[in-house]
Design an enzyme around this catalytic site. Sequence first.
Site, PDB file in Angstrom:
ATOM      1  N   CYS A  36      40.565  14.499  46.797  1.00  0.00           N
ATOM      2  CA  CYS A  36      40.250  13.217  47.427  1.00  0.00           C
ATOM      3  C   CYS A  36      40.668  13.211  48.894  1.00  0.00           C
ATOM      4  O   CYS A  36      41.581  13.920  49.294  1.00  0.00           O
ATOM      5  CB  CYS A  36      41.004  12.103  46.713  1.00  0.00           C
ATOM      6  SG  CYS A  36      40.721  12.097  44.952  1.00  0.00           S
ATOM      7  N   ARG A  55      36.462  18.132  52.232  1.00  0.00           N
ATOM      8  CA  ARG A  55      37.310  18.271  51.050  1.00  0.00           C
ATOM      9  C   ARG A  55      36.492  18.198  49.757  1.00  0.00           C
ATOM     10  O   ARG A  55      36.982  18.556  48.699  1.00  0.00           O
ATOM     11  CB  ARG A  55      38.371  17.158  51.034  1.00  0.00           C
ATOM     12  CG  ARG A  55      39.303  17.200  52.213  1.00  0.00           C
ATOM     13  CD  ARG A  55      40.138  15.928  52.301  1.00  0.00           C
ATOM     14  NE  ARG A  55      41.197  15.896  51.319  1.00  0.00           N
ATOM     15  CZ  ARG A  55      42.411  16.389  51.494  1.00  0.00           C
ATOM     16  NH1 ARG A  55      42.729  16.952  52.633  1.00  0.00           N
ATOM     17  NH2 ARG A  55      43.313  16.310  50.560  1.00  0.00           N
ATOM     18  N   TRP A  87      37.342  12.770  44.416  1.00  0.00           N
ATOM     19  CA  TRP A  87      36.970  13.951  43.633  1.00  0.00           C
ATOM     20  C   TRP A  87      37.485  13.642  42.235  1.00  0.00           C
ATOM     21  O   TRP A  87      38.695  13.637  41.992  1.00  0.00           O
ATOM     22  CB  TRP A  87      37.632  15.182  44.246  1.00  0.00           C
ATOM     23  CG  TRP A  87      37.496  16.429  43.433  1.00  0.00           C
ATOM     24  CD1 TRP A  87      38.421  16.973  42.588  1.00  0.00           C
ATOM     25  CD2 TRP A  87      36.374  17.301  43.393  1.00  0.00           C
ATOM     26  NE1 TRP A  87      37.932  18.123  42.025  1.00  0.00           N
ATOM     27  CE2 TRP A  87      36.685  18.360  42.500  1.00  0.00           C
ATOM     28  CE3 TRP A  87      35.123  17.299  44.018  1.00  0.00           C
ATOM     29  CZ2 TRP A  87      35.795  19.394  42.230  1.00  0.00           C
ATOM     30  CZ3 TRP A  87      34.255  18.346  43.747  1.00  0.00           C
ATOM     31  CH2 TRP A  87      34.592  19.370  42.867  1.00  0.00           C
ATOM     32  N   ASN A 117      45.214   9.755  45.767  1.00  0.00           N
ATOM     33  CA  ASN A 117      44.881  11.167  45.542  1.00  0.00           C
ATOM     34  C   ASN A 117      45.960  11.718  44.625  1.00  0.00           C
ATOM     35  O   ASN A 117      47.141  11.540  44.903  1.00  0.00           O
ATOM     36  CB  ASN A 117      44.880  11.910  46.896  1.00  0.00           C
ATOM     37  CG  ASN A 117      44.675  13.410  46.743  1.00  0.00           C
ATOM     38  OD1 ASN A 117      44.241  13.881  45.701  1.00  0.00           O
ATOM     39  ND2 ASN A 117      44.996  14.146  47.791  1.00  0.00           N
ATOM     40  N   GLY A 118      45.578  12.401  43.546  1.00  0.00           N
ATOM     41  CA  GLY A 118      46.574  12.971  42.639  1.00  0.00           C
ATOM     42  C   GLY A 118      46.330  12.505  41.217  1.00  0.00           C
ATOM     43  O   GLY A 118      45.285  11.946  40.896  1.00  0.00           O
ATOM     44  N   GLU A 140      37.662  42.235  40.417  1.00  0.00           N
ATOM     45  CA  GLU A 140      37.580  41.075  41.312  1.00  0.00           C
ATOM     46  C   GLU A 140      37.762  41.501  42.774  1.00  0.00           C
ATOM     47  O   GLU A 140      37.046  41.017  43.666  1.00  0.00           O
ATOM     48  CB  GLU A 140      38.625  40.025  40.887  1.00  0.00           C
ATOM     49  CG  GLU A 140      38.784  38.825  41.804  1.00  0.00           C
ATOM     50  CD  GLU A 140      37.525  37.966  41.968  1.00  0.00           C
ATOM     51  OE1 GLU A 140      36.505  38.265  41.338  1.00  0.00           O
ATOM     52  OE2 GLU A 140      37.568  37.026  42.775  1.00  0.00           O
ATOM     53  N   LYS A 154      34.829  40.845  45.604  1.00  0.00           N
ATOM     54  CA  LYS A 154      35.071  40.092  46.845  1.00  0.00           C
ATOM     55  C   LYS A 154      34.614  40.907  48.047  1.00  0.00           C
ATOM     56  O   LYS A 154      33.996  40.382  48.971  1.00  0.00           O
ATOM     57  CB  LYS A 154      36.564  39.747  47.020  1.00  0.00           C
ATOM     58  CG  LYS A 154      37.106  38.660  46.148  1.00  0.00           C
ATOM     59  CD  LYS A 154      36.747  37.256  46.557  1.00  0.00           C
ATOM     60  CE  LYS A 154      35.582  36.695  45.783  1.00  0.00           C
ATOM     61  NZ  LYS A 154      35.717  36.292  44.434  1.00  0.00           N
ATOM     62  N   GLU A 190      30.681  41.163  48.190  1.00  0.00           N
ATOM     63  CA  GLU A 190      29.923  39.963  48.555  1.00  0.00           C
ATOM     64  C   GLU A 190      30.210  39.509  49.985  1.00  0.00           C
ATOM     65  O   GLU A 190      29.346  38.914  50.616  1.00  0.00           O
ATOM     66  CB  GLU A 190      30.114  38.827  47.547  1.00  0.00           C
ATOM     67  CG  GLU A 190      31.482  38.216  47.451  1.00  0.00           C
ATOM     68  CD  GLU A 190      31.526  37.042  46.452  1.00  0.00           C
ATOM     69  OE1 GLU A 190      32.616  36.776  45.924  1.00  0.00           O
ATOM     70  OE2 GLU A 190      30.499  36.399  46.197  1.00  0.00           O
ATOM     71  N   HIS A 200      36.730  60.310  33.841  1.00  0.00           N
ATOM     72  CA  HIS A 200      35.489  60.466  33.075  1.00  0.00           C
ATOM     73  C   HIS A 200      34.253  60.364  33.972  1.00  0.00           C
ATOM     74  O   HIS A 200      33.149  60.189  33.466  1.00  0.00           O
ATOM     75  CB  HIS A 200      35.427  59.413  31.963  1.00  0.00           C
ATOM     76  CG  HIS A 200      36.556  59.556  30.985  1.00  0.00           C
ATOM     77  ND1 HIS A 200      36.624  60.579  30.056  1.00  0.00           N
ATOM     78  CD2 HIS A 200      37.693  58.839  30.813  1.00  0.00           C
ATOM     79  CE1 HIS A 200      37.739  60.461  29.340  1.00  0.00           C
ATOM     80  NE2 HIS A 200      38.406  59.416  29.799  1.00  0.00           N
ATOM     81  N   LYS A 256      26.308  29.259  46.317  1.00  0.00           N
ATOM     82  CA  LYS A 256      27.573  28.875  45.683  1.00  0.00           C
ATOM     83  C   LYS A 256      27.380  28.657  44.193  1.00  0.00           C
ATOM     84  O   LYS A 256      28.182  29.080  43.377  1.00  0.00           O
ATOM     85  CB  LYS A 256      28.114  27.594  46.348  1.00  0.00           C
ATOM     86  CG  LYS A 256      29.417  27.088  45.747  1.00  0.00           C
ATOM     87  CD  LYS A 256      30.547  28.081  45.976  1.00  0.00           C
ATOM     88  CE  LYS A 256      31.843  27.707  45.311  1.00  0.00           C
ATOM     89  NZ  LYS A 256      32.741  28.865  45.163  1.00  0.00           N
TER      90      LYS A 256
END
Length: 614
Positions: free
Chosen positions: A2, A27, A75, A101-102, A484, A488, A491, A507, A609
């Site tokens: 938020c 945000r 949010w 917010n929270g 991962e 990263k 991309e 192998h 996204k």
Amino acid sequence: MCGIVGYVGHRQAVDVVMAGLRRLEYRGYDSTGVAVAHEGRIASAKKAGKLANLDAVLAESPLPAATTGIGHTRWATHGAPNDANAHPHLDSEGRVAVVHNGIIENFAELRAELEAAGHELVSETDTETVAHLLHDELKVTPDLPEAVRAVCRRLEGAFTLVITDAQQPDVVVGARRNSPLVVGVGEGEMFLGSDVAAFIDHTREAVELGQDQVVSITKDGFEVTGFDGSPAQTKAYHVDWDVSAAEKGGFDWYMLKEIAEQPQAVADTLLGRHTTDGRLQLDEVRLSDDELREIDKIIIIACGTASYAGLVAKYAIEHWTRIPCEVELASEFRYRDPIIDRSTLVVAISQSGETMDTLMAIRYARQQRARVLSVCNTNGSTIPRESDAVIYTHAGPEVAVASTKGFLSQVVACYLLGLYLAQVRGVKFGDEISQIIAELEKLPAGIQRMLDEGQQVRDLAADLVGKRSFLFLGRHVGYPVALEGALKLKELAYVHAEGFAAGELKHGPIALVEEGLPVFVVVPPHGRDQLRDKVISNIQEIRARGARTIVLAEDGDTDVERYADTLIRLPKVPTLLQPLVATVPLQIFACELAVQLGYDVDQPRNLAKSVTVE
Ligand code: M6R
């Protein structure tokens, strides 16, 4: 996450607040609202969707002229992102307006208490309880800052609150516990904001608030106290960002901002989910204990980074619950005729909640009568809506295409699921669960340390900028970390990068190793010595063939020093938690290499996204 704005001064409050909210758009949000204090009443407007929707509402029914106001971009966490749940929230007489917010953890009991006393609450939010509590408190304690302090002392959890009282229009009060709030100091005007972007157009002089502090602003100044009313220390600073940086909270890229938010994302995902007696409460898991006890197989489905979070989680979930757990790419799942039935728990992991491959996979799973639980970061998105249960990650919006805080918070949420299943099925004692939770709670500090030590990785990226090929190796939970790290790099920096299970190297992939090839290796912690020794042998094998080794190993692991061309130290954590610290330098490395190469870090070529096509 938020966004919050508060204003007292000489300008039209609605204009200042709306401009501040626009600056906080970065945000991410799903509804907005604004309130002003006018002639003893609150006038407010709020609307689901983007700020343009609120603009339209205000164009149709403008708020009255006022020089005090508050605003919010929401949010969603408690309650769907609709008009009723949008902030500000008012008390029943329309005297006070609150934005927040929270997460107020004890809101359910506070709400029950208020309803028993005759209050009528009109939203599903935790925030509205604060407006009603203030309503009652102001009758006893007419001074707004004092009343806010009294209410804050009753709240548990994380909150930034900003409040206006129509009967005290010269003051706006803010309170802060765990979530951010800054004061903007202008001439004849004062501001409150979730961050300085909220008021950067008006002033660059800011004051940071500390934990458990209450601030009251008037047009001429501000006063800060603790929740107990004692005078408090604050830190003033000058903001030297330009306005475009302000949109990303002062970072050059959303990805950097999101990497930096990871300690908070992990802490927020853990927040409020276990009691002091060690019991986990995952309120969103709407599957009964009996249903969870019937589960005899878990299949995790996800795409890309989310699938690597699933791969990490598999180790923990199987270890803790003793339920067989598979991980499957969502795009492959329904085409292989999987064996699933009512006793299968399908866990869909998705940051956006809109990934089409994952959505189609859960639809298929439900047709086959499997129970579906999603792990998701986006409240109200399609995947959680179509699931039997959901665990939300509280990472806040992720804007950069490359997922970072999404990954860490997904791992944490899956770990909570694993522990919850273990609790319900009685395969772990309460004290064992408490011990693991205590280790998880230490992670934000460990992640912060990796951020603080990021310069080493940035220097490494500058050094390796001409390289076109990279390998990443790991075993056990270090294997998905390697996958991962490679994803990263692919991309963002458009270089050849591959992650392998270190044992697989001999192998085939070892043929790729040549003089100067950079190879990142994640070394398991001590305590997994058999595994660790094997990885150390693998480092020697590649080094003997000319690889440039970049070794990630825990503090105190001296055995690896002589095999590492670069040694990245990790804090000591239990094996299963190592991915949550080891992934961070790999994110920083990929981001920095892309920056060095001059690429758009937030929107890499060819990528979206949220992938809403199959
Ligand atoms: O929104 P989702 O978590 O479902 O997205 C899944 C993948 O598309 C996503 O993780 C993708 O791999 C990221 N770009 C990786 O950084």
